[in-house]
Design a protein around this motif. Structure first.
Motif: not given
Length: 399
Positions: A205-233
């Motif tokens: 993600a770039q610029s305001i997309g980084t805010a969206v990316a962090l929101a979605v990364s946190e959202h999935f990481a908080l699931q049970s079971p946790s969903i984590v991506f290969a990485g976040t750039l």
């Protein structure tokens, strides 16, 4: 005569200053309204595709059949316009089949050869790209970025990019909640429809997309079971909207709201009118803690150029600090942070500097470039390398 000229000069100076002050106060008034705020924050009405048709990717320089234009439904019923972009080498291997298919928008993307090439390849990787404010997925400086994302492995790295609600051909109007729903829908399409596990998905993600990316990364990481991506750039991220407007200047020289930041009470009052806050500093901390609590591994890279006129690079430095603090039991003092990170810092001269913060649960990497500007940096080799570095770190067998 001299007195008369001085009087006229003072009179017109006063008029000019009064008009300028009136316009400025009017702007501040408009900024307190949610609808005007949305236009300023997202700039979604600025298309920057110069009347080109997003359903004809070839007009943006792509090969026939290389891009599949289709749509993804959000949970609240919005239609999100998207492109699935094939890497060049994979396209070459299947050129005849791809060229033979009808061109243009596809109502059922699962019926296309490109979709099957993604779904049926256990070695395929998918980069989900989240763009910044203004423009569309086809805006001029974004198209070369997609080639940079797949350059490290041009037969395996697919790119999925989409327009948020209210942008381009996507329906609806943008909001923080809406964009988070959009990103969630796109990720779920990738996992549930295309069948790509989160371990083979990279969020870029770039610029305001980084805010969206962090929101979605946190959202999935908080699931049970946790969903984590290969990485976040994250490229050119920001701390939150309030801090962004406090540091923003047009072309890096003309401040808009930043002069008011010198008056804490006034600025604090104006902050109460901010509707979409996009608190990336809280979300990056929440993401790190959620992944750690789930005993998973995070791979997080932040890149920013010193000559970025739109978002000062200090935003990345402070976000990096928040991420690091989330890895320790007690928040570090400024001196402790400087000492701890200096041990991991590598000076690359004209290329900038790199800090790798390594823990038992992953790596947080900060890259501060000497040059790159806000948008140009996305198409540079540093992004291609960062993409491959994250994918290989998640799975060393990927080469």
């Amino acid at each position: 005569m001299g007195a008369t000229m001085l009087s006229l000069f003072l009179k017109y100076t006063f008029i000019v200053v009064a008009v300028a002050l009136g316009l400025y106060l009017g702007l501040l008034g408009l900024l307190t309204t949610p609808s005007f705020q949305a236009h300023v924050v997202y700039l979604h009405k600025i298309q920057m595709t110069w009347s080109k048709n997003l359903n004809v990717p070839e007009s943006f320089g792509f090969l026939r059949g290389q891009v599949t234009p289709f749509s993804i439904k959000s949970p609240d019923g919005q239609s999100l316009f998207a492109w699935h972009i094939l890497p060049v080498e994979l396209y070459r291997q299947h050129e005849a089949d791809l060229v033979a298919e009808p061109a243009g928008f596809v109502s059922d993307s699962t019926s296309r050869a490109a979709f099957n090439l993604l779904r049926n390849d256990p070695d395929a990787r998918l980069v989900i790209h989240m763009h910044g404010a203004a423009g569309t997925i086809g805006s001029g400086y974004r198209v070369p970025n997609y080639r940079a994302l797949s350059a490290g492995q041009p037969s395996k790295i697919h790119v999925l990019t989409f327009d948020y609600r209210g942008f381009g051909y996507s329906s609806g109007s943008p909001s923080e909640r809406g964009l988070c729903l959009d990103a969630t829908a796109v990720v779920e399409w990738a996992m549930n429809v295309a069948g790509i596990p989160s371990s083979r998905i990279l969020i870029v993600a770039q610029s305001i997309g980084t805010a969206v990316a962090l929101a979605v990364s946190e959202h999935f990481a908080l699931q049970s079971p946790s969903i984590v991506f290969a990485g976040t750039l994250l490229i050119a991220p920001f701390i939150d909207v309030a801090t962004l407007v406090a540091t923003y200047s047009v072309a890096g020289t003309i401040p808009i709201i930043s002069p008011l930041a010198k008056y804490p009470r006034l600025f604090s009052y104006l902050r109460t009118f901010i509707k979409d806050r996009w608190s990336s500093k809280d979300r990056i901390s929440g993401y790190i803690r959620a992944v750690t609590a789930a005993s998973e591994k995070y791979q997080l890279t932040l890149i920013h150029a010193r000559d970025d006129w739109d978002i000062p690079y200090i935003h990345t430095q402070k976000l990096f600090r928040h991420a690091v603090d989330a890895t320790v039991s007690q928040e570090l003092t400024d001196d402790e942070f400087e000492l701890a990170t200096s041990e991991h810092k590598q000076n690359l001269g004209a290329a900038g500097s790199v800090v790798d913060w390594r823990t038992d649960h992953g790596i947080i990497r900060e890259e501060i470039l000497e040059t790159g500007l806000h948008d140009v940096v996305m198409g540079n080799p540093v992004v291609s390398l960062a993409t491959m570095r994250l994918l290989v770190a998640a799975d060393p067998s990927f080469k």
